[in-house]
Design a protein around this motif. Structure first.
Motif, short mmCIF file in Angstrom:
data_model
loop_
_atom_site.label_atom_id
_atom_site.label_comp_id
_atom_site.label_asym_id
_atom_site.label_seq_id
_atom_site.Cartn_x
_atom_site.Cartn_y
_atom_site.Cartn_z
N GLN A 199 0.81 -1.21 0.00
CA GLN A 199 0.00 0.00 0.00
C GLN A 199 0.85 1.27 0.00
OE1 GLN A 199 -3.36 0.06 2.80
NE2 GLN A 199 -2.90 -2.09 3.27
N LEU A 200 2.05 1.19 0.58
CA LEU A 200 2.87 2.37 0.79
C LEU A 200 3.31 3.01 -0.53
CD1 LEU A 200 3.90 3.80 3.33
CD2 LEU A 200 6.02 2.52 3.12
N GLU A 201 3.51 2.19 -1.55
CA GLU A 201 3.96 2.71 -2.83
C GLU A 201 2.90 3.56 -3.52
OE1 GLU A 201 7.54 1.09 -2.08
OE2 GLU A 201 6.99 2.46 -3.70
N LEU A 202 1.62 3.32 -3.20
CA LEU A 202 0.54 4.04 -3.86
C LEU A 202 0.03 5.22 -3.04
CD1 LEU A 202 -1.50 0.90 -5.07
CD2 LEU A 202 0.19 2.23 -6.36
N ALA A 203 0.35 5.24 -1.74
CA ALA A 203 -0.20 6.28 -0.86
C ALA A 203 0.62 7.56 -0.94
CB ALA A 203 -0.24 5.78 0.58
N GLY A 206 0.71 11.97 0.62
CA GLY A 206 0.15 13.03 1.46
C GLY A 206 -0.43 12.51 2.77
N MET A 207 -1.60 13.02 3.10
CA MET A 207 -2.24 12.66 4.37
C MET A 207 -2.58 11.18 4.43
SD MET A 207 -2.19 15.26 6.26
CE MET A 207 -3.27 14.63 7.55
N GLN A 208 -2.92 10.60 3.26
CA GLN A 208 -3.22 9.17 3.24
C GLN A 208 -1.99 8.36 3.65
OE1 GLN A 208 -4.22 7.65 -0.61
NE2 GLN A 208 -4.84 5.63 0.14
N ARG A 209 -0.81 8.78 3.17
CA ARG A 209 0.42 8.09 3.53
C ARG A 209 0.72 8.24 5.02
NH1 ARG A 209 5.67 9.43 4.28
NH2 ARG A 209 7.26 7.88 3.68
N ARG A 210 0.57 9.45 5.54
CA ARG A 210 0.81 9.69 6.98
C ARG A 210 -0.12 8.82 7.82
NH1 ARG A 210 3.37 14.52 8.42
NH2 ARG A 210 2.05 14.69 10.26
N GLY A 211 -1.40 8.79 7.41
CA GLY A 211 -2.36 7.96 8.14
C GLY A 211 -2.01 6.49 8.08
N LEU A 212 -1.52 6.04 6.93
CA LEU A 212 -1.15 4.64 6.77
C LEU A 212 0.03 4.29 7.68
CD1 LEU A 212 -1.39 1.92 5.26
CD2 LEU A 212 0.14 2.88 3.50
N ILE A 213 1.01 5.18 7.76
CA ILE A 213 2.18 4.93 8.61
C ILE A 213 1.76 4.86 10.09
CG2 ILE A 213 4.33 5.95 9.47
CD1 ILE A 213 4.91 6.90 6.66
N LEU A 214 0.94 5.82 10.52
CA LEU A 214 0.53 5.85 11.93
C LEU A 214 -0.32 4.64 12.28
CD1 LEU A 214 -0.23 9.66 12.38
CD2 LEU A 214 1.75 8.39 13.22
N SER A 215 -1.23 4.25 11.39
CA SER A 215 -2.07 3.09 11.66
C SER A 215 -1.23 1.82 11.69
CB SER A 215 -3.18 2.98 10.62
OG SER A 215 -2.65 2.73 9.33
N THR A 216 -0.20 1.77 10.84
CA THR A 216 0.69 0.60 10.84
C THR A 216 1.46 0.49 12.15
OG1 THR A 216 0.94 0.75 8.44
CG2 THR A 216 2.62 -0.51 9.64
N LEU A 217 1.99 1.62 12.61
CA LEU A 217 2.70 1.62 13.89
C LEU A 217 1.80 1.16 15.02
CD1 LEU A 217 4.68 4.97 13.54
CD2 LEU A 217 5.64 2.67 13.50
N LEU A 218 0.55 1.61 14.99
CA LEU A 218 -0.42 1.22 16.01
C LEU A 218 -0.65 -0.29 15.99
CD1 LEU A 218 -2.48 2.13 18.18
CD2 LEU A 218 -4.17 2.30 16.35
N LYS A 219 -0.86 -0.84 14.79
CA LYS A 219 -1.10 -2.29 14.66
C LYS A 219 0.10 -3.09 15.13
CE LYS A 219 -4.19 -1.77 10.65
NZ LYS A 219 -4.31 -1.97 9.18
#
Length: 851
Positions: free
Chosen positions: A630-634, A636-649
């Motif tokens: 997913q990271l290659e396609l994300a 801006g804010m979508q990428r930031r949200g993806l990183i933070l949600s990944t860290l949480l998981k």
């Protein structure tokens, strides 16, 4: 590259480096490039081949010293065969003599530079003399020595060893190889010194003097050239207190922020005022050394021109500034700015810079208890700054009793009131969890202070009633949330002082609650915080924007002048300037400083590395694989949200699979080695009769830990989280702290229990999962590591081995070593990493998985 570099360095090599002995009785100059090759090979030999060499050098030139030394490989000593060894020995002997270690000589050769008179600026003279090796205070001038009769010379030379004249000439010859001007002195049979021109004297002072000194000779230069005697050109700022209502002396003991400071810029050299005309004459001088008012001095014409332009720019300014502006000017001043203050200003600035100079106040008469000595000094400091009209930041380490110092300050203030006189109320804004602590502390130590807690649904909301009610109280306590919700209500009261506890809560200048607090009007403001810079330098700016608005400039200006240079460029000059600006307003004492408090035990921190179970590893890798795609396609804010949600998981997986799956499955130690290790360590704590705190940032983990430790292990357990009401929280704290109760465990949500609680019964602190900010974790640990703690405090920080927890922890430790600033107050700083770096950060090392 090697050959080119060798040729370039050989050209630059001074001839003195090539001097040596080709045989026992003759001197020679070695060929530069050969000597340099020899030196580099010996250097490499000494630094690289200290251990036996078993490999093969592909680029070692055949038939060189290095090649002969490393083959055969087993090197036990410096192996320089044949003539090379003889040359090396001759070089060592020559080097020993060059350094003035000629053991046959009983003296040290000395040189003294005599300055030229004003009438003949090129008439400098370098005197030769000797000092006895056994008694350096015994000196002999060569000029005086040669003037003696032959029979008298032997007696004069006796203290300086046998063969004095021979050794003297040898020593002068070796010195001349370092400083060739000495050869001119040796042109006569009776050398006593040599003449120097002005330029030659300047070159001697700048370079040759220290080279000779470094070679073992004694060099004496004029006193005006030494750091202590050097005359410097500066701009002097002369200040004095001015008042239309009286003389400076009349208001010297009553300096306030409203005092007007008159100032005047002057040009000065060596403390003497210089006219602009004299200054320009010096700037236009053609020589590096000039005589000014009977004394020689070195000129930096470019710097002096800059200072002249500065003086010309500022001499027509309005010569009046406020006390706050004077402090700002003092903090931002360059080293070339010299200060001359009148007595009252000099004393004030000295006291602000040396906080240890404050005499401790006597304990307030009404205080139900006693202050520690550092607290008495803290109250004296608060009183002094408020007297000046300056608003301070009390930044004592958490646990040193900032609340007590404020209470004592309020009591001392009321001791000065006339009978029947009342001070307007002080407003204290603090986190909700701390309000009860404030109320209990005041009731315990200052019961005569009337306290109103403005909190809860039953609080007063009508303006007139609220204003009238507040006038009947000494202290009004409220929360940050209500500072925003009841903004208009709180603004309607003429407060005497606004105190912001845990002032890091106003670190965001754009937050609604920060803007609401800034609007509160009061002659005095006070910030309390154990972490003046929790996240970024902007936090510091925001706190100062509350205390002394405008002092650190606008936010954008501050970012440009300080935050960006310090963070991005590690600009030490900017850091030092910022420190000078804020230091007078911040009182910072740490509990580990034995001069501050000597009865608080040490805090011992350790990392507890735990492996992942097979189930955890499987879940971890599945999440990493999914996010990598997913990271290659994300963006801006979508990428930031993806990183933070990944860290949480990933953090949930590292804690326990049940937390991540949210399926109600068993919370057992077999599924999480982190939980297993926690259980083992807590068992040891309880069996030792001790108590512990367990911190987590996840409510669901806190609840699961409570059920596991209380119902499975049957330990006495408490759990505090954001949903716990005030009454229940106070009850739990009281029960936990009761020395009569059995050893207990207190599980706390990091945000709900990280500040404002005194839990000194515990001497073990467990961070089950990590909040990636050292300051926040230390605040949580300080629930146990504070005044009243009589045992060593052991802090255990859990880290999942081979995961992003281990890597992030290492990153934070690196940041802490580089600077005192932290990386961030949450995981948001990690969103700035590029994709590859982030993938590497979260990748699982399978070698760390057990089972």
């Amino acid at each position: 590259g090697y050959e080119t570099a060798m040729q370039r360095y050989a050209v630059a090599m001074p001839f003195v480096c090539t001097a040596g002995m080709s045989s026992k009785n003759s001197s020679a100059l070695f060929e530069k490039e050969s000597l340099l090759r020899h030196f580099s090979e010996c250097l490499l030999l000494d630094t690289v081949t200290e251990t036996p060499f078993t490999g093969k050098f592909n680029q070692v030139v055949d038939d060189t010293v290095l090649s002969r030394c490393v083959y055969p490989p087993h090197r036990t000593s410096l192996q320089i065969p044949g003539t090379n060894l003889e040359d090396y020995k001759h070089w060592l002997a020559w080097r020993a003599k060059l350094l003035g270690v000629h053991m046959e000589a009983g003296f040290t050769l000395c040189f003294r530079l005599e300055e030229a008179p004003a009438s003949d600026i090129d008439n400098w003279y370098l005197h030769f003399f000797v000092a006895a090796r056994h008694d350096p205070s015994l000196k002999l001038s060569l000029d005086g020595y040669w003037n003696l009769k032959p029979q008298e010379r032997a007696e004069a030379a006796w203290p300086f060893g046998e063969g004095f004249e021979k050794n003297l000439l040898l020593s002068l010859g070796y010195a001349a190889r370092i400083y060739p001007k000495i050869w001119e002195g040796l042109a006569t049979a009776q050398p006593s010194g040599c003449q120097l021109t002005l330029d030659e004297a300047f070159a001697f002072l700048k370079e040759s003097a220290w080279v000779l000194g470094d070679a073992g000779y004694t060099v004496i230069v004029p006193a005006w050239w030494t750091p202590q005697g050097r005359r410097r050109a500066k701009v002097r700022l002369k200040t004095s207190v001015r008042s239309s209502k009286g003389t400076a002396a009349a208001i010297a003991s009553h300096l306030t922020l409203n005092a007007i400071v008159s100032y005047d810029y002057q040009l000065s050299i060596g403390g003497q005022v210089v006219t602009a005309e004299e200054w320009e004459q010096l700037v236009n001088a053609k020589t590096p050394l000039v005589q000014f008012r009977g004394q020689w001095m070195e000129l930096d014409r470019e710097k002096m021109q800059q200072m002249l332009q500065f003086w010309q720019t500022h001499q027509h300014e309005t010569p009046d500034i406020s006390l706050l502006d004077l402090l700002k000017l003092s903090g931002e001043a360059e080293d070339d700015l010299e200060w001359e203050h009148d007595e009252s200003l000099h004393e004030m600035l000295a006291r602000l810079q040396d906080k240890n100079a404050f005499a401790p106040i006597a304990d307030p008469v009404a205080l139900q208890g006693s202050l520690r000595d550092y607290q008495r000094r803290g109250v004296a400091w608060l009183q002094y700054l408020e007297q000046l009209g300056l608003n301070p930041c009390l930044a004592d380490d958490m646990g040193l009793g900032k609340t007590m110092e404020v209470i004592a300050h309020l009591l001392k203030e009321r001791e000065k009131l006339s009978e029947g006189e009342c001070a307007p109320p002080t407003l204290v804004i603090a986190p909700t969890s701390v309000l009860g602590n404030w109320r209990r502390e005041i009731e315990r130590f200052a019961p005569q202070l009337r306290v109103l807690v403005h909190q809860g649904s039953s609080r007063l909301k009508e303006k007139q009633a609220f204003v009238e009610t507040c006038q009947a109280y000494d202290v009004v306590l409220t929360s940050f949330a209500l500072a925003r919700l009841d903004e208009k209500l709180l603004q309607s009261v003429p407060w005497h002082r606004v105190v912001v506890d845990e002032a890091q809560n106003i670190k965001n200048p754009r937050a609604a609650q920060t803007r609401a607090i800034l609007k509160l009007a009061a002659p005095h403001r006070l910030a309390l915080t154990g972490t003046p810079v929790e996240n970024r330098l902007r936090d510091l700016w925001s706190i100062f924007n509350f205390l002394n608005p405008g002092y650190l400039g606008k936010e954008a200006q501050f970012r440009k002048s300080f935050e960006t240079p310090i963070y991005k460029n590690n600009d030490r000059d900017r850091s030092e300037t910022l420190k000078k600006l804020v230091e007078p307003f911040i009182l910072r004492r740490v509990k580990t400083d034995k001069r501050i408090i000597d009865d608080l035990p040490d805090k011992i921190e350790q990392k507890m590395y735990c492996t992942l179970s097979p189930e955890q590893a499987s879940l971890y890798e599945a999440v990493v694989q999914d996010v990598s795609q997913q990271l290659e396609l994300a963006e801006g804010m979508q990428r930031r949200g993806l990183i933070l949600s990944t860290l949480l998981k990933l953090k949930q997986i590292c804690n326990h699979p049940a937390q991540f799956l949210q399926d109600g499955s068993a919370f057992t130690t077999e599924r999480s080695y982190k939980l297993q290790r926690l259980g083992e360590m807590i068992e040891e704590v309880i069996e030792s009769g001790e108590s512990a705190l367990v911190f987590t940032q996840f409510t669901e983990i806190g609840g699961a830990l409570e059920r596991y430790l209380e119902h499975n292990k049957h330990y006495n357990t408490y759990y505090l989280h954001g949903g716990t009401n005030v009454a229940r929280r106070d009850q739990m704290v009281t029960e936990f702290q009761n020395p009569e109760t059995e050893p207990s465990l207190f599980i706390l949500s990091l945000r709900a229990g990280g500040v404002g609680l005194n839990l000194t019964k515990a001497n073990h602190v467990f961070h089950f999962d990590r909040w990636w900010n050292p300051a926040v974790e230390d605040q949580a640990t300080d629930r146990a590591f504070r005044i009243g703690q009589r045992k060593n405090v052991f802090v255990h920080k859990f880290v999942a081995l081979g995961t992003m927890e281990e890597r992030i922890d290492a990153m934070i430790e690196d940041k802490k070593r580089l600077s005192a600033l932290v990386v961030g107050n949450d995981e948001s700083w990690l969103t700035e990493l590029d994709n590859d770096t982030f993938k590497d950060l979260i990748a699982l090392r399978r070698s760390a998985v057990v089972g």
